[in-house]
Design an enzyme around this catalytic site. Structure first.
Site, short mmCIF file in Angstrom:
data_model
loop_
_atom_site.label_atom_id
_atom_site.label_comp_id
_atom_site.label_asym_id
_atom_site.label_seq_id
_atom_site.Cartn_x
_atom_site.Cartn_y
_atom_site.Cartn_z
N GLY A 167 0.82 -1.20 0.00
CA GLY A 167 0.00 0.00 0.00
C GLY A 167 0.85 1.25 0.00
N TRP B 194 2.29 1.63 -3.43
CA TRP B 194 1.26 2.10 -4.36
C TRP B 194 1.17 3.62 -4.34
CZ3 TRP B 194 -3.22 4.93 -3.46
CH2 TRP B 194 -4.11 5.02 -4.53
N HIS B 195 1.37 4.23 -3.16
CA HIS B 195 1.27 5.68 -3.05
C HIS B 195 2.36 6.40 -3.84
CE1 HIS B 195 -1.59 5.01 0.29
NE2 HIS B 195 -1.93 6.27 0.10
N GLY B 196 3.51 5.78 -3.98
CA GLY B 196 4.58 6.45 -4.71
C GLY B 196 5.85 5.62 -4.74
#
Length: 382
Positions: free
Chosen positions: A319, A322-324
């Site tokens: 997760g 996924w954000h960066g």
């Protein structure tokens, strides 16, 4: 084209609404969905029109594979679909990060052309992976192509979410949205949009003026006092919340104007009692996706507590990634995974004490809230 820009508010949004209004009264609304898809693709291509071909390829690829999966229920087609989506997002989002770290740690000194990150690739990739998995699990079936296109491209949620689910969106597109453009939906939509616009422009953008200079000063080696440091950390915490929450509210409001209901994405997360509750209230649609399509796929809590904690850590690590593409995002995901593990462990211990001594209950609640506050602040600082 940002929701708070004059271009969007004064030109694009009124024209998109007027076009849908006209199309619904022409030829029984046959072209209403086509009009919204065209508007959404124009909106997406405003920043870089070359990426329109990318999102169209992604739509065609996943829609075709969805049909193959429904016909054969072959796990091979599902694996091809998931792998294809992951390769697409890996190249555009993580290629630069991978090469930079390879040069740093292995000292290859490889030269490469920087890959430009397409807008919204994380959102429309996750949405379509969920669609393929649900077809394989026989939880849904193949949709009409025009409806599927609008599900992926619908401009209110395209750039920053919420991460919508096909089962809550596509049923709303049937009958070409006839009857959805009501005065009530328009008034409610404008009201929600205005609240989100206030959060973004008045609160988030102004709070940023306190946070950014302090972080830049610290990065430049300047001495930051205790009070200034806390002011910067808390300002950034509120900036990141009101910016994202405001943008999601604007998306919900815009969709409501068109008679489409988007899911709630924030529910006062800073008032959470613990970090578990926080992740039920912060970026709700992302938490839902990670839980249903990653955590449960890893085994969830069905294979003992140790495996449950490991699954939590893996889920939050991915997760964060996924954000960066960056070690700060990976560290952020790792920290939240650890916080969730501690909170679950704390809950088990607290329940043991409560069963023998009810006086410990107040301490348990206080401890959970203190842990939540410290963990959130520490994660934002990182």
């Amino acid at each position: 084209m940002l929701f708070n820009s004059y271009t969007f508010i004064v030109f694009f949004l009124p024209l998109a609404y007027a076009g849908l209004f006209i199309s619904q009264r022409w030829n029984d609304g046959k072209y209403s969905i086509v009009w919204l898809v065209a508007c959404s693709l124009f909106f997406y291509g405003w920043w870089n029109f070359s990426f329109v071909a990318l999102i169209l390829f992604s739509i065609a690829f996943n829609y075709y594979l969805g049909g193959l999966i429904q016909e054969n229920f072959s796990k091979l087609y599902l694996k091809i679909g998931i792998l294809g989506n992951l390769l697409l997002i890996s190249y555009f989002k993580y290629f630069n990060f991978f090469i930079e770290n390879l040069n740093t740690f292995v000292q290859l000194e490889a030269t490469f052309e920087v890959v430009v990150l397409p807008l919204a690739i994380s959102f429309f990739t996750f949405q379509q992976i969920a669609y393929l998995i649900d077809i394989y699990r026989k939880k849904t079936s193949k949709y009409k192509f025009s409806h599927y296109c609008l599900f992926v491209t619908f401009f209110p949620q395209l750039l920053a979410g919420p991460i919508v689910h096909h089962k809550e969106m596509i049923p709303q597109f049937r009958d070409n949205l006839i009857g959805n453009l009501t005065l009530q939906n328009l008034i409610i939509g404008i009201s929600i949009f205005s609240i989100g616009l206030f959060k973004k422009v008045i609160i988030a953008d102004n709070v940023e003026s306190y946070a950014t200079p302090l972080f830049m000063a610290s990065e430049n080696g300047e001495v930051i006092t205790f009070v200034e440091a806390w002011l910067g950390v808390l300002s950034y915490s509120f900036q990141i919340y009101f910016d994202f929450s405001g943008y999601c509210d604007m998306a919900i409001g815009i969709a409501r104007m068109f008679g489409v209901f988007l899911p709630l994405n924030f529910d006062s997360p800073y008032k959470s009692n613990n970090i578990i509750d926080f992740w039920r209230k912060w970026h709700i649609t992302l938490s839902r996706f990670l839980k249903e399509y990653l955590y449960f796929s890893l085994g969830g809590n069905r294979k003992g507590k140790l495996r449950k904690y490991l699954n939590l850590l893996i889920t939050m690590l991915l997760g964060g990634l996924w954000h960066g593409a960056g070690w700060t995002f990976i560290s952020w995901g790792f920290l939240h995974g650890i916080y969730l593990i501690i909170n679950h462990f704390w809950r088990n211990i607290r329940l043991m004490f409560i069963s023998t001594n009810n006086k410990i209950s107040y301490f348990g609640v206080f401890g959970s809230r203190l842990l939540t506050m410290l963990s959130i602040v520490f994660a934002w600082v990182l």
